[in-house]
Design an enzyme around this catalytic site. Structure first.
Site, PDB file in Angstrom:
ATOM      1  N   GLU A 306       6.637 -13.202 -30.925  1.00 32.33           N
ATOM      2  CA  GLU A 306       7.487 -12.537 -29.781  1.00 32.33           C
ATOM      3  C   GLU A 306       8.560 -13.303 -29.414  1.00 32.33           C
ATOM      4  O   GLU A 306       9.531 -12.846 -29.019  1.00 32.33           O
ATOM      5  CB  GLU A 306       6.390 -12.690 -28.501  1.00 32.33           C
ATOM      6  N   ARG A 310      12.350 -11.275 -29.985  1.00 28.31           N
ATOM      7  CA  ARG A 310      12.964 -11.069 -28.427  1.00 28.31           C
ATOM      8  C   ARG A 310      13.812 -12.097 -28.095  1.00 28.31           C
ATOM      9  O   ARG A 310      15.305 -11.593 -27.897  1.00 28.31           O
ATOM     10  CB  ARG A 310      11.847 -11.104 -27.413  1.00 28.31           C
ATOM     11  N   ASP A 439       1.943  -3.687 -38.724  1.00 27.19           N
ATOM     12  CA  ASP A 439       3.113  -2.648 -38.650  1.00 27.19           C
ATOM     13  C   ASP A 439       4.412  -3.255 -39.283  1.00 27.19           C
ATOM     14  O   ASP A 439       4.978  -2.933 -40.261  1.00 27.19           O
ATOM     15  CB  ASP A 439       3.503  -1.975 -37.135  1.00 27.19           C
ATOM     16  N   GLU A 575       9.280   3.105 -30.348  1.00 25.25           N
ATOM     17  CA  GLU A 575       9.231   3.501 -31.844  1.00 25.25           C
ATOM     18  C   GLU A 575       9.657   4.676 -32.135  1.00 25.25           C
ATOM     19  O   GLU A 575      10.261   5.168 -33.102  1.00 25.25           O
ATOM     20  CB  GLU A 575       7.810   3.071 -32.280  1.00 25.25           C
TER      21      GLU A 575
HETATM   22  C1  DMJ Z   1       8.136  -4.705 -29.444  1.00 25.72           C
HETATM   23  O1  DMJ Z   1       7.964  -6.102 -29.249  1.00 25.72           O
HETATM   24  C2  DMJ Z   1       8.731  -4.775 -31.111  1.00 25.72           C
HETATM   25  O2  DMJ Z   1       8.874  -3.454 -31.390  1.00 25.72           O
HETATM   26  C3  DMJ Z   1       7.270  -5.046 -31.919  1.00 25.72           C
HETATM   27  O3  DMJ Z   1       7.510  -4.888 -33.294  1.00 25.72           O
HETATM   28  C4  DMJ Z   1       6.270  -4.035 -31.723  1.00 25.72           C
HETATM   29  N1  DMJ Z   1       5.867  -4.209 -30.219  1.00 25.72           N
HETATM   30  C5  DMJ Z   1       7.082  -4.041 -29.156  1.00 25.72           C
HETATM   31  C6  DMJ Z   1       7.565  -2.492 -28.870  1.00 25.72           C
HETATM   32  O4  DMJ Z   1       6.269  -1.590 -28.775  1.00 25.72           O
END
Ligand code: DMJ
Length: 675
Positions: A306, A310, A439, A575
């Site tokens: 994270e 970010r 994912d 998404e």
């Molecule tokens: C974000 O932090 C990123 O896109 C991550 O890959 C998946 N979760 C969240 C958004 O849904």
């Protein structure tokens, strides 16, 4: 003669010199040598008068002759001199033009922007000859033209200098770029087959990509839908600023905030969005906070994934867009502090790092890490290596990819969700999903391949194989609308469950097709984005839940999409909007913009908090009471609104997808240009 040394010796204040006074008799010797100008003039005239007329005529003739010769030779020498001067200037220009080429071909240890900023605008590159400015040169689209008053000159100078460098390397690049990009309609993959790692060929170590993103056409005006996004962003920002400034997340209902890492997560995630939306004042204010208040030397545990996507991703992309080295410095700082995570027996990183203490550990209940987490930090760390010249970042994350590449336990390219940090083996085998915990593994396979100039064939192989695995094991069609969706596989049993998170996939497939992968990837993208849209359209609020279950059998009165009570929340996730953006960019089909516009309106209708901010909701099926949750996730500003703004834009150069690759948190990073 009088020496002041005596005075010094006599105790007068200390002096660092000796002075000398000359007496009048030493200036003019009495009856001695006289060399005054008047005396010299008088004696010359007397001598001239004493000459005969003939002698004087000869002398005058000689003077006249010499003067004529002088004029003639001056004219012809002038020509020679002029051509010599021009030649030397030309030589000088050639050398200066070649200089950046040589410099670029020779990866520097530290990037030029840093040096430049360390000198407060005193750039070494300024010695470069500036090429004549072409008419109507713009610094990119108007909304990218944030000119911070304080830094304006500096940025402009940097832009001019960078543009000069860009011009010089452009000619070389164009041919190679054309070779490597194949439209998705061509089903042939023709990646450069070179096996040399991209790092050894990188030519643009020294600069942020802001100039590369510039084009020389008229800026495309912002349209009404984009203005609506700006308005939404400002509203969200107002809430954050009023009630959560400098904290991780806004709690818009209670007008307070929540902390996750205590690092101003929303502010950092939103920096490049503000830049792209052209919100100059907000950006400057946030920049000040980063400069004065963002401190990573804190005894706090952060999640490696994270904080990489970010914080590190956000700082790196903001550095590239703004050219401001403050963001690179901060990126280096956090990058270094995250490195202890890789000190594990298997080199598969731990999930958590204490960035103040330099210690790392797995979650309390397991020594496993999540597969998506350890394989979705590569774009950022690789870019950090490229910018700093420090290979340790890249080595650490490349090692993870190499390890996973050869690991057993995959099912036709599909990976399990967990990996053990001690053994390095996959755990909880047999469950396969494109949703949570797996994912972005798939997303980063493709994106790393593109980032590195499409040379790292193992990444491409793994990606293509995985998409084949998706087709073989996870695709089904729902009833009654026959929507193609991506389900899950658990120990051989298919489940018609699809996370909203999976909606990144149409965009990724489209991006792959745009980069030369098979045309059927684009076909699949088109069918899947329709499904993702239906996950919104078939729900009462027009907003998607976190998870849906598709109906595999037609039942009277039932839609394709079923929602379980535990799954009916919406976290303002990006998404679907992300994929709509890619689909619109690559097809130009306006329906994708219209779908995005519907979604924005529903966010405004059901998640907007009047006093500022937007909130997650608990129940997308209840328009009269969607049950606000009191939390605005940082990705709403970092991703959702950014992708909305880009979706509504008709300017393909507003983050050109042949120049930038978005990380999984929507932070654009430059695609490395192959040498
Ligand atoms: C974000 O932090 C990123 O896109 C991550 O890959 C998946 N979760 C969240 C958004 O849904």
């Amino acid at each position: 003669m009088y020496s002041g040394a005596a005075a010094a010796a006599a105790g007068s204040p200390r002096r660092d010199f000796i002075f000398v006074t000359l007496g009048p008799e030493e200036v003019v010797g009495v009856g001695g040598y006289n060399n005054s100008k008047a005396w010299r003039r008088r004696s010359c005239w007397r001598k001239w008068k004493q000459l005969s007329r003939l002698q004087r005529s000869v002398i005058l003739f000689l003077f006249a002759f010499l003067a004529v010769c002088g004029v003639i030779s001056y004219t012809s020498m002038g020509e020679t001199w002029k051509s010599m001067t021009n030649k030397s200037l030309d030589d000088q220009r050639t050398t200066e033009q070649e200089m950046p080429r040589l410099k670029l071909a020779n990866p520097a240890v530290l990037p030029a922007p840093q040096k430049a900023d360390a000198n407060h605008g005193d750039y070494p590159e300024l010695s470069l000859q500036k090429p004549p400015k072409p008419p109507h040169v713009h610094r990119g689209p108007s909304n990218l033209q944030i000119k911070a008053p304080r830094r304006d000159t500096r940025l402009k100078t940097r832009h001019d200098t960078m543009r000069a460098v860009e011009e010089l390397v452009k000619a070389d690049k164009i041919e190679k770029t054309e070779k490597s990009i194949i439209s998705w309609r061509g089903a042939v993959i023709e990646p450069d087959q070179s096996t040399e790692p991209p790092s050894s060929k990188i030519t643009e170590l020294e600069k942020p990509s802001s100039v590369a993103a510039e084009d020389q056409k008229e800026p495309v005006p912002i349209n009404e839908r984009q203005l609506a996004v700006i308005e939404a962003f400002r509203h969200a920002w107002k809430g954050y600023k009023d009630f959560a400034w400098g904290h991780d997340e806004l709690k818009p209902l209670s007008k307070s905030y929540s902390e996750w890492f205590g690092l101003g997560l929303t502010l950092i995630d939103a920096l490049d969005t503000m830049w792209i939306l052209g919100l100059k004042e907000e950006f400057e204010e946030a920049r000040k906070w980063v400069a004065n208040d963002l401190v990573f030397d804190k005894n706090v545990d952060v999640n490696l994934f994270e904080s990489t996507i970010r914080i590190l991703g956000g700082l790196l992309s903001t550095y590239h867009l703004s050219g401001d080295s403050l963001f690179l410095e901060k990126a280096k700082d956090i990058g270094n502090r995250l490195m202890p995570a890789f000190k594990t027996p298997s080199k598969i990183p731990y999930s958590d790092v204490n960035i103040g203490r330099g210690t790392a550990h797995p979650p309390r209940w397991t020594s496993d890490s999540t597969v998506a987490e350890v394989t979705s930090i590569q774009l950022e760390f690789r870019e950090l290596s490229r910018l700093t010249g420090d290979e340790k970042f890249r080595k650490a994350v490349d090692e993870v990819m190499k390890h996973v590449h050869i690991l057993s336990g995959k099912n036709d390219g599909l990976v399990p969700m967990f990996i053990n940090t001690n053994s390095g083996q996959f755990t909880h085998l047999g469950v396969y999903t494109l949703g949570a915990r797996a994912d972005s593994y798939y997303e980063y396979l493709l994106k790393q391949w593109i980032q590195g100039g499409k040379k790292e064939n193992e990444l491409l192989e793994d990606y293509v194989r995985a998409i084949e695995g998706v087709k073989k094991h996870l695709l089904q069609r729902s009833e009654p609308k026959k929507l193609t969706f991506v389900g899950e596989l658990a120990h051989g049993h298919f489940s018609a469950k699809m996370d909203h998170l999976v909606c990144f996939l149409p965009g990724t497939l489209a991006l792959g097709a745009h980069n030369g992968l098979a045309a059927d990837h684009m076909k699949l993208a088109e069918t899947l984005i329709e499904t993702c849209y239906q996950m919104y359209a078939q729900v009462e609020t027009g907003l998607s839940p976190e998870i849906v279950h598709f109906n595999l059998h037609a039942q009277k009165g039932h839609k394709d999409v079923e929602i379980k009570p535990a799954d009916r929340h919406n976290l303002l996730r990006p998404e679907t909007v992300e994929s709509l953006f890619y689909m619109y960019r690559f097809t130009g089909d306006k329906k994708y913009q219209d779908w995005g516009w519907e979604i924005l309106q529903n966010f405004n209708r059901y998640t907007r908090v009047p006093t500022g901010g937007y909130t997650s909701i608990n129940n997308v099926q209840n328009p009269s009471n969607p049950e606000p949750r009191d939390k605005m996730e940082s990705f709403f500003l970092g991703e959702t609104l950014k992708y909305m703004f880009l979706l509504f834009s008709d300017d393909i150069d507003l983050i050109n997808l042949d120049k930038y690759i978005f990380n999984t948190e929507a932070h654009p990073l430059p695609i490395w240009v192959p040498a």
